[in-house]
Design a protein around this motif. Sequence first.
Motif, PDB file in Angstrom:
ATOM      1  N   ALA A  62     -19.181  10.391 -27.889  1.00 36.34           N
ATOM      2  CA  ALA A  62     -18.940   8.955 -27.766  1.00 36.34           C
ATOM      3  C   ALA A  62     -19.168   8.303 -29.118  1.00 36.34           C
ATOM      4  CB  ALA A  62     -19.869   8.335 -26.724  1.00 36.34           C
ATOM      5  N   GLY A  63     -18.582   7.110 -29.292  1.00 35.16           N
ATOM      6  CA  GLY A  63     -18.849   6.348 -30.494  1.00 35.16           C
ATOM      7  C   GLY A  63     -17.780   6.438 -31.548  1.00 35.16           C
ATOM      8  N   ASP A  64     -16.709   7.184 -31.300  1.00 36.02           N
ATOM      9  CA  ASP A  64     -15.573   7.195 -32.218  1.00 36.02           C
ATOM     10  C   ASP A  64     -14.295   7.328 -31.405  1.00 36.02           C
ATOM     11  OD1 ASP A  64     -14.996   9.930 -31.663  1.00 36.02           O
ATOM     12  OD2 ASP A  64     -16.464  10.545 -33.147  1.00 36.02           O
ATOM     13  N   ARG A  65     -13.172   7.425 -32.076  1.00 35.88           N
ATOM     14  CA  ARG A  65     -11.887   7.428 -31.387  1.00 35.88           C
ATOM     15  C   ARG A  65     -11.213   8.789 -31.395  1.00 35.88           C
ATOM     16  NH1 ARG A  65     -10.678   2.446 -29.811  1.00 35.88           N
ATOM     17  NH2 ARG A  65     -11.717   0.700 -30.838  1.00 35.88           N
ATOM     18  N   ASP A  66     -11.958   9.857 -31.685  1.00 33.22           N
ATOM     19  CA  ASP A  66     -11.413  11.197 -31.572  1.00 33.22           C
ATOM     20  C   ASP A  66     -11.212  11.542 -30.101  1.00 33.22           C
ATOM     21  OD1 ASP A  66     -11.440  11.527 -34.278  1.00 33.22           O
ATOM     22  OD2 ASP A  66     -13.346  12.601 -34.333  1.00 33.22           O
ATOM     23  N   GLY A  67     -10.222  12.348 -29.833  1.00 38.46           N
ATOM     24  CA  GLY A  67      -9.979  12.779 -28.464  1.00 38.46           C
ATOM     25  C   GLY A  67      -9.039  11.864 -27.740  1.00 38.46           C
ATOM     26  N   ALA A  68      -8.140  12.460 -26.957  1.00 39.15           N
ATOM     27  CA  ALA A  68      -7.107  11.698 -26.266  1.00 39.15           C
ATOM     28  C   ALA A  68      -7.462  11.393 -24.820  1.00 39.15           C
ATOM     29  CB  ALA A  68      -5.781  12.468 -26.320  1.00 39.15           C
TER      30      ALA A  68
END
Length: 353
Positions: A205-211
């Motif tokens: 959590a806490g970033d925008r990696d991953g779809a």
Amino acid sequence: MTAPLSPRLLSVATASPPHVLHQSEVTMRARDIFGRRQGEFDRIAPVFENAGIRTRRSVQPIAWYSEPAGWPERTRAYLEGGCDLFIAAAQNALDKAGLQASDVDTVVTVSSTGIATPSLEARAAERLGLRPDVARIPVFGLGCAGGVTGLGLAAKLAKATPGSLVLLVCVELCTLSFRGEAFSKANIVATALFGDGAAAALVRAGDRDGAVEITGSAEHQWPGTLDIMGWDVDAEGLGVVFAKSIPPFAEEHLGAAMEGLLARMGLAREDVGRFACHPGGAKVITALERSLGLPQGELDIERDVLSEFGNMSAPTALFVLDRVLERPGPDVTVLTAMGPGFTASACALARVA
């Protein structure tokens, strides 16, 4: 104030042991082992044909199951095969995400088919390359619901510490519970269904990696149902408990429980594009479709996974999820499984741009 980002699923991956057992071969071997009670076996034998299984994987060659085995033999097989599968599944998930084992901050290990102290992630840590300060959370007793409940736990841990990387690994060696001396319906059904396997997922959590966002998780336990599924523990090892027929129970009770599970995750039935279900057996899949109001045949991936790998307990739902996410799909998927307790577990996942 900006709302915290939801935990994201960075990858999900699977691993299988080397020995492929064909259902026809398993049936013949079981008939030989239980030959002293041939007439009774022949009455139960159709469960092998009706299980919806073509092959499954095992950490041991089929000849191993013809020899007597107690706790020492089963534990040696569990520790050796379990560690190898743990490492393979974890490395596959790391490779898919483009990450290293040294990036992992927390490891959640889910396994209910053997006992290991130190636990599997501790035994695998150096070979895999985990840091000495990695947090370890071994979880026992969740059975078939372990993959779904474990993913929900991993998401909560990631959300609690934004930016930290959580590795979930589910390892189950169900075939090691086979009892050649125990002629019971539960043991025969388990022999027809069980396979070995592992699955892993990476969550942050806490970033925008991953779809894919993990937007919620929930569980429901039915009172007075402790005897439906579990293990008997005796001098020989872990013996399967199937005290009641699970398909009719699922068909009668899961639908209503799912309404509550969805509500606790902030969803309505019409929000769900696909249910991704643990395929406990062919009859269980049909019962799930009926209970959830799905068209007959809707759970096609579940049938494919069951046919190829059998019921691997906790990892099986993640095998299904891996294939569901490979397809262009709906915005919201609800991963669900039932396990000892008797419990239904659900985890909501939403695709993001």
